[in-house]
Design an enzyme around this catalytic site. Structure first.
Site, PDB file in Angstrom:
ATOM      1  N   ARG A 176       0.934  -1.190   0.098  1.00  0.00           N
ATOM      2  CA  ARG A 176      -0.018  -0.184  -0.066  1.00  0.00           C
ATOM      3  C   ARG A 176       1.061   1.377   0.035  1.00  0.00           C
ATOM      4  O   ARG A 176       2.077   1.316   0.593  1.00  0.00           O
ATOM      5  CB  ARG A 176      -0.806   0.062   1.139  1.00  0.00           C
ATOM      6  CG  ARG A 176      -2.017  -0.921   1.213  1.00  0.00           C
ATOM      7  CD  ARG A 176      -3.111  -0.480   0.180  1.00  0.00           C
ATOM      8  NE  ARG A 176      -4.130  -1.278   0.162  1.00  0.00           N
ATOM      9  CZ  ARG A 176      -4.477  -2.236  -0.891  1.00  0.00           C
ATOM     10  NH1 ARG A 176      -3.612  -2.555  -1.629  1.00  0.00           N
ATOM     11  NH2 ARG A 176      -5.470  -3.221  -0.516  1.00  0.00           N
TER      12      ARG A 176
ATOM     13  N   GLU B  42      -3.611   7.694  -4.694  1.00  0.00           N
ATOM     14  CA  GLU B  42      -3.887   6.896  -5.964  1.00  0.00           C
ATOM     15  C   GLU B  42      -5.079   7.385  -6.596  1.00  0.00           C
ATOM     16  O   GLU B  42      -6.057   7.862  -5.911  1.00  0.00           O
ATOM     17  CB  GLU B  42      -3.846   5.623  -5.651  1.00  0.00           C
ATOM     18  CG  GLU B  42      -2.938   4.610  -5.279  1.00  0.00           C
ATOM     19  CD  GLU B  42      -3.016   3.095  -4.952  1.00  0.00           C
ATOM     20  OE1 GLU B  42      -3.902   2.835  -5.473  1.00  0.00           O
ATOM     21  OE2 GLU B  42      -2.061   2.768  -4.842  1.00  0.00           O
TER      22      GLU B  42
ATOM     23  N   HIS C 261      -1.320   0.129  -9.725  1.00  0.00           N
ATOM     24  CA  HIS C 261      -1.985  -0.667  -8.956  1.00  0.00           C
ATOM     25  C   HIS C 261      -2.731  -1.892  -9.695  1.00  0.00           C
ATOM     26  O   HIS C 261      -3.885  -2.196  -9.486  1.00  0.00           O
ATOM     27  CB  HIS C 261      -3.007  -0.149  -7.959  1.00  0.00           C
ATOM     28  CG  HIS C 261      -3.646  -0.808  -6.653  1.00  0.00           C
ATOM     29  ND1 HIS C 261      -3.697  -0.066  -5.532  1.00  0.00           N
ATOM     30  CD2 HIS C 261      -3.425  -2.204  -6.577  1.00  0.00           C
ATOM     31  CE1 HIS C 261      -3.913  -1.052  -4.556  1.00  0.00           C
ATOM     32  NE2 HIS C 261      -3.745  -2.252  -4.913  1.00  0.00           N
TER      33      HIS C 261
END
Ligand code: NAP
Length: 325
Positions: A239, A268, A287
């Site tokens: 993360r 993000e 991602h």
């Protein structure tokens, strides 16, 4: 009897959607983009279940908006740092996630990203397309070997240990760190427990596989990058919140570390003018750790199973740790 009411916050793989639609009054956000917060807050009112992605913050505001009918929050992800699990459980809401089905897929992406960063693949591809490949040059685009290197794994859980298994063919020395030594997992992999500091100091590659928690938030700060080797490559497929990105940028620019490969960032998406994207030694992916057709479909189905169990008042087949009531 009334069918349970649920909200699905995104266009999800059809097999999972059909499963939910067959049993529930389903309101779904039929889009590839996240549901706007105000619409989400309106839609959750009076529902029995929420099927969400990691883009939806599930906090007391959402739980209050949903009200006492809410029985389950099911996320189509293994990470659940976007969910206030304690607040859910306090209100009798079960929380489910998708552990295991994305383990190997995410570990493979971590290895791909590590090799792409170490061997400078994006730079090399760009050079070919830009007409910079004039001849074979002895030290042009030279990178770092993985074979024989020391690889430090931060979090030897499902994905961390799958990543360690993939490295078995590379004759690496494996170190790992975490809250406690895990000899039953580590010994068969030939991985040695190290403190966080020792792992940073000794590793040629540092790969992050721990969850984002209050303890791991900004774990990789300026002090951590200072401890690493100047030739080290930093890989994060966990993360973005585990990393202080300003400190990472400084470390890359100052040559405190050699490179970084990130599948996850904070924020993000990373804005396209973010300074990290201007660095040749930083490889950033959007991602995509679990992004294979089979794995995303399995994740969607697993999250559907959690949702349906939860709205029926049954224990979830895949609850998050502490997410049962
Ligand atoms: P997991 O099986 O729970 O493994 C996490 C590991 O991290 C555990 O071994 C845990 O140790 C360890 N850990 C906890 N706190 C730590 C700390 N402070 N320092 C070092 N290690 C620590 O979870 P997983 O399924 O492998 O997934 C790991 C994470 O990967 C998820 O939480 C998610 O955020 C991320 N992820 C990203 C993608 C992607 O698309 N890029 C895909 C899937 C998952 P203990 O067991 O001793 O607590």
């Amino acid at each position: 009897m009334d069918r349970p009411r649920v909200v699905v916050t995104r266009d999800i793989p059809a097999p999972a959607f059909r499963k939910i639609w067959a049993c529930c009054e389903t309101r779904y956000w039929d889009s590839q983009e996240p549901i706007p917060r105000d619409i989400f807050l309106e839609w959750v009112q009076g529902v029995d279940g929420i099927y969400c992605l990691l883009t939806e913050r599930i906090d007391p505001e959402v739980l209050d908006a949903a009200g006492p009918s809410l029985k389950v929050v099911s996320t189509m992800s293994v990470g659940y740092d976007h969910i206030d699990v304690e607040a859910c459980v306090r209100r009798g809401v079960q929380v489910g996630h998708t552990p295991g089905v994305l383990t190997e897929t995410t570990a493979e992406l971590a290895l791909a990203l590590l090799l792409a960063t170490a061997r400078r693949l994006p730079e090399a591809i760009h050079a070919v397309k830009a007409g910079e490949w004039t001849t074979w040059k002895p030290m042009w685009l030279t990178g770092w070997d993985l074979h024989g290197a020391t690889v430090g794994i931060v979090g030897l859980g499902r994905i961390g240990s799958a990543f360690a298994r993939l490295l078995q063919g590379f004759q690496c020395r494996l170190l790992y760190t975490g809250p406690r030594p895990k000899p039953s997992v580590a010994d068969p992999l030939g991985a040695t427990y190290a403190t966080f500091e020792a792992l940073l100091e000794q590793s040629d590659f540092v790969s992050v596989h721990c969850p984002l928690t209050p303890e791991t938030a900004r774990l990789f700060d300026a002090a951590a990058f200072r401890r690493m080797k100047e030739t080290a490559i930093f890989i994060n497929t966990a993360r973005g919140g585990v990393v202080d990105h300003q400190a990472l940028y400084q470390a890359l620019v100052a040559g405190q570390i050699a490179g970084a490969g990130l599948d996850v960032t904070d924020p993000e998406p990373l804005p396209s003018d973010h300074p990290l994207l201007g660095l040749p030694n930083c490889v950033v992916l959007p991602h995509i750790g679990s992004a294979t057709v089979a794995t995303r479909t399995r994740m969607a189905l697993m999250a559907a199973e959690n949702l349906l169990a939860g709205v029926a008042g049954h224990p979830l087949p895949h609850p998050v740790q502490g997410g049962t009531v």
